[in-house]
Write a protein that holds these residues in place. Structure first.
Motif, short mmCIF file in Angstrom:
data_model
loop_
_atom_site.label_atom_id
_atom_site.label_comp_id
_atom_site.label_asym_id
_atom_site.label_seq_id
_atom_site.Cartn_x
_atom_site.Cartn_y
_atom_site.Cartn_z
N ASP A 101 50.37 80.51 33.18
CA ASP A 101 49.84 80.53 34.54
C ASP A 101 50.54 81.64 35.30
N PHE A 102 49.99 82.00 36.45
CA PHE A 102 50.64 82.98 37.32
C PHE A 102 50.25 82.67 38.76
N HIS A 103 51.25 82.36 39.58
CA HIS A 103 51.00 81.81 40.91
C HIS A 103 50.32 82.76 41.88
N GLU A 104 50.28 84.07 41.58
CA GLU A 104 49.66 85.02 42.50
C GLU A 104 48.15 85.16 42.29
N ILE A 105 47.64 84.75 41.13
CA ILE A 105 46.22 84.93 40.83
C ILE A 105 45.31 84.26 41.86
N ILE A 182 57.07 93.02 25.86
CA ILE A 182 56.22 92.39 26.87
C ILE A 182 57.00 91.37 27.69
N LYS A 183 57.79 90.56 27.03
CA LYS A 183 58.57 89.55 27.73
C LYS A 183 59.51 90.20 28.76
N LYS A 184 60.23 91.23 28.35
CA LYS A 184 61.16 91.90 29.27
C LYS A 184 60.41 92.53 30.44
N ALA A 185 59.25 93.11 30.18
CA ALA A 185 58.48 93.74 31.24
C ALA A 185 58.02 92.71 32.27
N ILE A 186 57.56 91.55 31.80
CA ILE A 186 57.12 90.51 32.72
C ILE A 186 58.29 90.00 33.55
N GLU A 187 59.41 89.75 32.93
CA GLU A 187 60.57 89.24 33.66
C GLU A 187 61.08 90.25 34.68
N ARG A 188 60.94 91.53 34.37
CA ARG A 188 61.37 92.58 35.30
C ARG A 188 60.42 92.69 36.50
N CYS A 189 59.15 92.45 36.26
CA CYS A 189 58.15 92.67 37.31
C CYS A 189 57.78 91.42 38.08
N PHE A 196 52.14 93.25 40.55
CA PHE A 196 51.26 92.11 40.28
C PHE A 196 50.69 92.15 38.87
N VAL A 197 50.09 93.27 38.49
CA VAL A 197 49.36 93.32 37.21
C VAL A 197 50.28 93.39 36.00
N PHE A 198 51.58 93.56 36.22
CA PHE A 198 52.52 93.56 35.11
C PHE A 198 53.23 92.23 34.95
#
Length: 226
Positions: A101-105, A182-189, A196-198
């Motif tokens: 899930d992603f709370h901003e969507i 991918i995991k590191k990129a999501i946690e960073r962004c 948002f899109v990352f």
């Protein structure tokens, strides 16, 4: 469809562990499991007028006036990747969701709704994933449609950004998400302004035969513009 509803997760999901479910978000006035590219011009115009008349935080038609031209091109490229991966044409245009899930969507909608879908209920060829979302395919494949969404970085190289332009199965994600960063990129962004899109892995549902569970949302007002 299951009758009971569930509460939304408290936090946005990352990839440790990889979520075993999808969340499909939608505009309640239209209903779930629709792809805007399947609609005729009159139906799209009604959606456009509805979105422009509501105070939506991220309105696609405000941000990209030629949104539909771009969206159709991006969808077509995504379907081409599906055909190359599975050696068959998809039966439908995809329905979009996110891994976990992603709370901003919900901020994309005036009156957001969502449902949860268990990945175990889908075959391998019925759900695929991409990071970042498929809008980047326009620039990745140098399509002549107007670019929208996340731009292709000027310093792009497959070595530095191996996930771009690729379609993954759920098993693929398990095998490559660490190596591909991918995991590191999501946690960073995650929760970083402008990122948002990352902050999520996009999911594509290629079937209309779905089991799902509605999610109860409490209105927060956080998605409206200041």
């Amino acid at each position: 469809m299951k009758n009971e509803s569930i509460q939304p997760p408290r936090f946005s999901s990352a990839l440790d562990p990889i979520p075993d479910y999808l969340t499909h978000y939608f505009e309640r006035t239209a209903g779930p499991f629709l792809n805007i590219c399947d609609l005729d011009d009159e139906e799209v115009q009604k959606i456009r007028e509805f979105e422009l008349s509501n105070d939506i935080k991220w309105s696609r038609f405000k941000m990209w006036p030629e949104f539909m031209k771009s969206r159709k091109a991006a969808d077509d490229l995504l379907m081409r990747l599906y055909e190359e991966k599975f050696q068959k044409s998809p039966a439908h245009r995809p329905v979009f969701a996110v891994l976990g899930d992603f709370h901003e969507i919900p901020c994309l909608y005036a009156n957001p709704g969502s449902v949860r879908i268990e990945i175990a209920d889908l075959r391998e060829d019925e759900v695929t994933f991409m990071y970042p979302d498929h809008a980047h395919l326009i620039q990745f494949f140098d399509h002549d449609a107007p670019a929208f969404g996340v731009p292709l970085p000027e310093n792009y190289s497959e070595e530095r950004m191996p996930c771009w332009g690729k379609l993954f199965t759920y098993q693929d994600l398990h095998e490559i998400h660490v190596e591909y960063g991918i995991k590191k990129a999501i946690e960073r962004c995650l929760n970083t302004p402008g990122s948002f899109v990352f902050s999520y892995v996009e999911a594509h549902i290629w079937t209309r035969d779905l089991k799902f569970t509605p999610i109860d949302h409490e209105p927060t007002g956080k998605c409206k513009k200041a």
